[in-house]
Scaffold this active site. Structure first.
Site, PDB file in Angstrom:
ATOM      1  N   GLU A  62       3.594  14.980 -19.611  1.00  0.00           N
ATOM      2  CA  GLU A  62       2.971  13.703 -19.243  1.00  0.00           C
ATOM      3  C   GLU A  62       1.670  13.449 -20.007  1.00  0.00           C
ATOM      4  O   GLU A  62       0.805  12.706 -19.556  1.00  0.00           O
ATOM      5  CB  GLU A  62       2.721  13.680 -17.738  1.00  0.00           C
ATOM      6  CG  GLU A  62       3.990  13.804 -16.921  1.00  0.00           C
ATOM      7  CD  GLU A  62       3.705  13.891 -15.445  1.00  0.00           C
ATOM      8  OE1 GLU A  62       3.252  12.885 -14.876  1.00  0.00           O
ATOM      9  OE2 GLU A  62       3.925  14.956 -14.855  1.00  0.00           O
TER      10      GLU A  62
ATOM     11  N   ARG B 149      -0.921  10.361  -3.379  1.00  0.00           N
ATOM     12  CA  ARG B 149       0.046   9.283  -3.147  1.00  0.00           C
ATOM     13  C   ARG B 149       1.372   9.920  -2.744  1.00  0.00           C
ATOM     14  O   ARG B 149       1.842  10.849  -3.401  1.00  0.00           O
ATOM     15  CB  ARG B 149       0.241   8.451  -4.417  1.00  0.00           C
ATOM     16  CG  ARG B 149       0.892   7.091  -4.168  1.00  0.00           C
ATOM     17  CD  ARG B 149       1.391   6.444  -5.448  1.00  0.00           C
ATOM     18  NE  ARG B 149       2.598   7.117  -5.921  1.00  0.00           N
ATOM     19  CZ  ARG B 149       2.720   7.657  -7.138  1.00  0.00           C
ATOM     20  NH1 ARG B 149       1.729   7.625  -7.993  1.00  0.00           N
ATOM     21  NH2 ARG B 149       3.848   8.258  -7.482  1.00  0.00           N
TER      22      ARG B 149
ATOM     23  N   GLY C 154      -1.273   8.387 -11.022  1.00  0.00           N
ATOM     24  CA  GLY C 154      -1.606   7.725 -12.272  1.00  0.00           C
ATOM     25  C   GLY C 154      -2.777   6.762 -12.106  1.00  0.00           C
ATOM     26  O   GLY C 154      -2.915   6.105 -11.077  1.00  0.00           O
TER      27      GLY C 154
ATOM     28  N   SER D 233       6.207  12.242 -12.494  1.00  0.00           N
ATOM     29  CA  SER D 233       6.473  10.999 -13.230  1.00  0.00           C
ATOM     30  C   SER D 233       7.954  10.800 -13.576  1.00  0.00           C
ATOM     31  O   SER D 233       8.296  10.234 -14.603  1.00  0.00           O
ATOM     32  CB  SER D 233       5.642  10.943 -14.510  1.00  0.00           C
ATOM     33  OG  SER D 233       4.286  10.799 -14.220  1.00  0.00           O
TER      34      SER D 233
ATOM     35  N   ASN E  12       1.993  13.320  -4.585  1.00  0.00           N
ATOM     36  CA  ASN E  12       1.392  13.470  -5.901  1.00  0.00           C
ATOM     37  C   ASN E  12      -0.120  13.600  -5.732  1.00  0.00           C
ATOM     38  O   ASN E  12      -0.758  12.694  -5.202  1.00  0.00           O
ATOM     39  CB  ASN E  12       1.749  12.230  -6.737  1.00  0.00           C
ATOM     40  CG  ASN E  12       1.315  12.334  -8.182  1.00  0.00           C
ATOM     41  OD1 ASN E  12       0.364  13.029  -8.512  1.00  0.00           O
ATOM     42  ND2 ASN E  12       2.026  11.636  -9.040  1.00  0.00           N
TER      43      ASN E  12
ATOM     44  N   TYR F 104       5.706   3.326 -16.287  1.00  0.00           N
ATOM     45  CA  TYR F 104       4.583   3.219 -17.219  1.00  0.00           C
ATOM     46  C   TYR F 104       4.702   2.105 -18.256  1.00  0.00           C
ATOM     47  O   TYR F 104       3.803   1.922 -19.054  1.00  0.00           O
ATOM     48  CB  TYR F 104       4.362   4.573 -17.907  1.00  0.00           C
ATOM     49  CG  TYR F 104       3.992   5.640 -16.909  1.00  0.00           C
ATOM     50  CD1 TYR F 104       2.798   5.545 -16.193  1.00  0.00           C
ATOM     51  CD2 TYR F 104       4.842   6.695 -16.632  1.00  0.00           C
ATOM     52  CE1 TYR F 104       2.455   6.497 -15.250  1.00  0.00           C
ATOM     53  CE2 TYR F 104       4.505   7.659 -15.691  1.00  0.00           C
ATOM     54  CZ  TYR F 104       3.308   7.553 -15.008  1.00  0.00           C
ATOM     55  OH  TYR F 104       2.982   8.493 -14.071  1.00  0.00           O
TER      56      TYR F 104
ATOM     57  N   GLU G  63       8.044  13.072  -1.998  1.00  0.00           N
ATOM     58  CA  GLU G  63       7.071  14.044  -2.503  1.00  0.00           C
ATOM     59  C   GLU G  63       5.674  13.446  -2.442  1.00  0.00           C
ATOM     60  O   GLU G  63       5.500  12.235  -2.285  1.00  0.00           O
ATOM     61  CB  GLU G  63       7.400  14.451  -3.940  1.00  0.00           C
ATOM     62  CG  GLU G  63       7.382  13.324  -4.943  1.00  0.00           C
ATOM     63  CD  GLU G  63       7.816  13.785  -6.334  1.00  0.00           C
ATOM     64  OE1 GLU G  63       6.929  13.982  -7.183  1.00  0.00           O
ATOM     65  OE2 GLU G  63       9.039  13.954  -6.561  1.00  0.00           O
TER      66      GLU G  63
ATOM     67  N   ASP H  65       5.438   9.340  -1.836  1.00  0.00           N
ATOM     68  CA  ASP H  65       6.565   8.453  -2.128  1.00  0.00           C
ATOM     69  C   ASP H  65       7.670   8.603  -1.087  1.00  0.00           C
ATOM     70  O   ASP H  65       7.944   9.721  -0.608  1.00  0.00           O
ATOM     71  CB  ASP H  65       7.131   8.753  -3.516  1.00  0.00           C
ATOM     72  CG  ASP H  65       6.100   8.554  -4.622  1.00  0.00           C
ATOM     73  OD1 ASP H  65       5.184   7.735  -4.422  1.00  0.00           O
ATOM     74  OD2 ASP H  65       6.217   9.213  -5.670  1.00  0.00           O
TER      75      ASP H  65
END
Length: 306
Positions: free
Chosen positions: A21, A249, A273, A147, A269, A210, A267, A251
């Site tokens: 990433e 964050r 981002g 990601s 994070n 992205y 999951e 999800d």
């Protein structure tokens, strides 16, 4: 903060690095560095390489803003270096970073805490290629990347098991596929911010995340109140179960045909981002924090022993 008379800390923004990433991290790092300069901070951008310790010792920052993504940057490795050097840093600490990056271990912790997850397991890449290790539909992914790197979806009507790319690790995670809407909730400190409904024309993959226009973000999400409230509750619980700090964050997928039983936690994070198309900054803005204010808050929240 830019108008404050107090001396602001010298901040090194860690970015790039050797993970899959890298490009996203460089984008995140540049955005965060620019925002922090706009808030009045002295900022140095540092592409994390093999000489990271020497560079940090030379630069002598007051705070490290961690804008790394992927392995080494959000799995506890760089956090351990910063603890050793006793440099305060942003986001989560060594243990919580390592746990969140290990998808199977974090799911085990979520399950133990009563949070809704789907069946999954770790399997050798060889076994996954040879035969179905789980009844389709299922998803194959690296156990320690983010990601949506290296995601394979095996549908009900699949003729055979997935032929994984050679770059996939020797051990992968396989989990039951969850149909439905893609939802996410950021947590800032001890507060869940809101729920975003991520709308795409297909799978929410790396490009959708992205590429400008690759996905559309609806926030606050138009959801039944009980589902909205559960996302907020589960995200904060996940943040606390893993011991996250700063910004995280979480999800979800929600199958609206199943009501509250259709909401599944995917999951968490620990290094969301921080690009122009990223979800957590959008949620922070909705909560009243400009991008600069969010970055400044993260710097002020920085510490060792996280």
């Amino acid at each position: 903060m830019g108008g404050s008379s107090k001396t602001l800390p010298k901040v090194v923004v860690l970015m790039g690095g050797p993970s899959a990433e890298r490009d996203v991290s460089l984008s995140s790092g540049r955005e965060c560095a620019a925002a922090l300069r706009g808030e009045g901070y002295e900022v140095v951008e540092l592409d994390a390489g093999p000489d990271l310790v020497v560079q940090l010792q030379s630069l002598k920052p007051d705070v490290v803003f961690n804008a790394l993504h992927g392995r080494w940057g959000e799995d506890g490795c760089v956090q351990g270096i910063l603890e050793w050097l006793q440099i305060p840093y942003t986001h989560s600490g060594v243990l919580s970073s390592a746990l969140a990056m290990d998808k199977q271990r974090s799911k085990d912790m979520f399950h133990a805490a009563g949070l809704p997850v789907v069946p999954s397991g770790l399997f050798s890449k060889t076994d996954v290629i040879q035969d179905h290790v789980m009844a389709p539909p299922y998803v194959v992914k690296p156990n320690n990347e983010g990601s949506s790197v290296g995601i394979y979806i095996v549908h009900d009507n699949a003729n055979g098991p997935p032929q994984l790319d050679a770059a996939m690790p020797d051990q992968v995670m396989v989990e039951s596929f969850v149909a439905g809407r893609e939802l996410t909730t950021a947590v800032m400190g001890d507060r869940a911010l809101t729920v975003t409904d991520i709308l795409t024309d297909g799978w929410y993959d790396y490009d959708a995340k992205y590429t400008p226009g690759g996905s559309r973000h609806e926030l606050p999400a138009d959801l039944p109140q009980d589902i909205f409230d559960l996302c907020m509750d589960y995200a904060l619980k996940a943040h606390n179960v893993l011991g996250c700090r700063g910004l995280s964050r979480t999800d979800f997928r929600w199958d609206d045909s199943k009501g509250t039983d259709g909401l599944i936690l995917l999951e968490t994070n620990t290094q969301p981002g921080m690009t122009p198309t990223s979800l957590a900054p959008e949620q922070a803005l909705h909560a009243g924090y400009s991008f600069g204010a969010l970055c400044a808050w993260l710097v002020e929240d920085a510490s060792c022993g996280r």
